[in-house]
Design an enzyme around this catalytic site. Sequence first.
Site, PDB file in Angstrom:
ATOM      1  N   CYS B 177       0.827  -1.415   0.001  1.00 26.70           N
ATOM      2  CA  CYS B 177       0.029   0.081   0.015  1.00 26.70           C
ATOM      3  C   CYS B 177       0.544   1.420  -0.050  1.00 26.70           C
ATOM      4  O   CYS B 177       0.283   2.345  -0.060  1.00 26.70           O
ATOM      5  CB  CYS B 177      -0.998  -0.095   1.117  1.00 26.70           C
ATOM      6  SG  CYS B 177      -1.989  -1.390   1.235  1.00 26.70           S
ATOM      7  N   HIS B 317      -2.224   8.539   5.884  1.00 21.49           N
ATOM      8  CA  HIS B 317      -2.588   7.291   5.003  1.00 21.49           C
ATOM      9  C   HIS B 317      -3.940   6.775   5.438  1.00 21.49           C
ATOM     10  O   HIS B 317      -4.712   6.344   4.491  1.00 21.49           O
ATOM     11  CB  HIS B 317      -1.818   6.262   5.842  1.00 21.49           C
ATOM     12  CG  HIS B 317      -1.696   4.932   4.918  1.00 21.49           C
ATOM     13  ND1 HIS B 317      -1.584   4.873   3.392  1.00 21.49           N
ATOM     14  CD2 HIS B 317      -1.823   3.656   5.428  1.00 21.49           C
ATOM     15  CE1 HIS B 317      -1.665   3.526   3.211  1.00 21.49           C
ATOM     16  NE2 HIS B 317      -1.929   2.786   4.091  1.00 21.49           N
ATOM     17  N   HIS B 354      -9.740   2.848  -0.364  1.00 19.29           N
ATOM     18  CA  HIS B 354      -8.246   2.466  -0.440  1.00 19.29           C
ATOM     19  C   HIS B 354      -7.837   1.940  -1.725  1.00 19.29           C
ATOM     20  O   HIS B 354      -8.258   0.690  -2.014  1.00 19.29           O
ATOM     21  CB  HIS B 354      -7.892   1.593   0.848  1.00 19.29           C
ATOM     22  CG  HIS B 354      -6.409   1.503   1.002  1.00 19.29           C
ATOM     23  ND1 HIS B 354      -5.578   1.898   0.099  1.00 19.29           N
ATOM     24  CD2 HIS B 354      -5.827   0.793   1.901  1.00 19.29           C
ATOM     25  CE1 HIS B 354      -4.334   1.458   0.494  1.00 19.29           C
ATOM     26  NE2 HIS B 354      -4.436   1.050   1.649  1.00 19.29           N
TER      27      HIS B 354
END
Lengths: 412, 427
Positions: B177, B317, B354
């Site tokens: 990620c 994030h 995401h």
Amino acid sequence: MSNEKTEVWITGIGLVSSLGEGPETHRAQLTSGKVPLPVVDTEDQAPYLVHPIVDIDVGTQIPKRSDQRQMGPWQHLGVYAAGLALDDAGISHNPELLAATNMIVAAGGGERDLEVDTVIMEKIDGVENPGPILNASLNSELRPTLFLAQLSNLMAGNISIVHGVTDSSRTFMGEEAAGISAIETATAQIEHGQGEIFLVGGAYIAERADMSMLMEFGHTLWQDDFASIWSRKDTDGGMIMGSAGAFLILESRKHAEARGVKPYARINAVVSDRSSRQAGAAGTVANNLFEKISDRIPEGPLPVLSSCCGVQPQLTEEYDFLNGLAEHGIEPAIRGVTTVLGNTLEAQFPLSVILASLAISGGTFFDPFDDSGVEKEFSGDPEQVLISTWAHWRGECLALVDKPDVTLRGGD
Amino acid sequence: MSHFSKDHKGRPVVVVTGIGIVTSLGEGKEDNWQNLTTGLSGVRKISRFPTEGLRTQIAGTITWEQEGRYCAPMHSINLAKKSAAEAIEQSGIGSRGSFPGPLFVANSPAETNWDQRMVVYGGQAGADSTGYDRLLKNVRAGDFSRYYSLFQFASIADHLADAFGTRGQPISLTTACASGATSVQLGVEAIRRGDTDAALCIGTDGEICEEMVVRFNLLSALSTQNDDPQGASKPFSKTRDGFVMAEGSATLVLESYDGAKARGAKILGVVRGAGERADTFHRTRSTPDGSAIIDTINRSMADAGMSPAEIDCINAHGTSTPENDKMEYLALSAALGSDLDNTPISSNKSMIGHTLSAAGTIEAAISLLTIQAGVIPPTINCNEQDPNILMDVVPNEKRIQTVNSVMSNSFGFGGQNVCLIFSAEPA
């Protein structure tokens, strides 16, 4: 930032292949005075041949069973070979050095569970609306660890967890070019002061039906009896895949000298490009790459390690390119690495750089790998080794590994 | 040569001259920015495949009718082509199909998906066999050259290199990620070395399929709030229960300051610095004391030559998992100290979801748009902020304020941590 490039030394090697484990094992087998016999498995992936990985004692590099359980054979092999390289360079268990060690891993993906795939394929084959059955099967058959064992960047992640390498961590994906870019990038970063010490490499396991399928999508695999790479030249060609874990420690000269470490060899140049692979295109690119480094190569006999993969027409084109070096006054002593070790994909270029550094530090080039007559004898102490790696799909690379002006390690 | 051409360490200054975005909120910068600042969510019920029996049935998928049968790498390629075309057009660099620099692509590992596996399985040549024997017999008997070009691990970057005529061997990368941020880092490093004057940095992820959903469900990473798709991603909220998978792509055209000035390009922002520190604690969790993330943030500020007081806002994030949001707060408190009290932190993932491998690039792009507009997009779905997360998370409403610099965080499985800092063009 200084414009003067620092030298890039190879100060650690971690190597496991179908021939065995460790630099000495490989050097001994490849300089034994007779044509080395490749280890070939004809059954595991029949009708394809593979060079299988030797057994490794995973626990010696991955002591915790809880860690071992989080990985499949591909990650085991990579983490194991990386540990050998860190040990060899004297970095292991040194927190300060490990925290300053950068990492570039060349990766494909981990193993799918082929039994799970088989069960699911049988369940949903011919079903009109397979979605709900697929969902239910995935829910019941998959396990959390399976996903983590498949993730490409988890080889690097596990190297951090198991060995404690914690500076930058990057994973380059995909076939031979990933291994090339990993070493090319690490070399450039060291040369420009973007890091002093790097762990670089990759691993590939050929005994995997999912990978055989991926390669065979392009009808690239050899299906006949074993044949050396050059004896496949007058055929339609084909690859024999090999298994290997190949990691190196690359280090700036200054950094290595400061901690009193001797090099195996020096990376003089890594140059790469990508041709369209239309007829003749790869050869043109390779010739252009050679122009970039030709002023560093004196006339006369030159040891060459070729990772010629076997797919046509690249096989013939790479053969022609290497023999065409004669036009530059070079007498190439070619060794087809793929004859003895197969094509190890992401590990292939790191593997070639390791073999070159073993020839340099050992003061002896390898015996011819086959009796095709293509591979000429080379006697004497090799000052430099030219590496030629053309990927089976895209990407061409030349590299020059040579001898720095210091005492080398492992030379006696 | 301007005095802005070298940074505090004597390295070439790296600037951004082109930005492109595709997300579940829309195609292109304008639509995305409009919806981000309005506070809309792009998350919806998954319609690509039947979700019956799946614990999670929502995602920020992007579906284009004209694509035909879904194929994961092809979808990632198509998303990337949209964002890269937008970025290259804005920057005006090179010529059509010829980008004068290397390509760095962040994407999820390419895989043969179930649809394609069953196409192979259905062939006749292997009908007498089972499992992979059957697949391999069918492959040997058929023409699967398209699969060969799509399912190799480097295939997405390979197709994009052809489409945009980038230089040399493209690099296809993953740091889970954090991948998108790593693609920007690699471009910055290449320009700082003087290897190139320009780099094309792309993050793309169009990989939402049955197996991906099940995998992340097995790790208990996803929100299961299927009844309220648009409210499911709620970073920093008390009731957050996991992230929402999404698709998207963003591209940044990076150039040296001198190169951009020499060709009269408009400079959209400066990449001031990057920091990184791998974690050793666990495959899916951070070291409990946050030390690796703290180090990552501190290293980005050191690389940029900036102090905490100079960071105007933070693009989090902010995944909406219980673990990430708690750890991100812990690390920011430690690294920024009391300066955190005056620093707004917003999570784009509250709206976009995401986007995994693309998230770092998408959030870098939004960070630059934030600087340009002087508007901070909100963290939506923040109706009850976690009482243990004492930050200004820009809840629910955009914030209008001058922003000269943004820190963008990316943390990934496998202990991957990257932090980027952007600022306005030096005046």
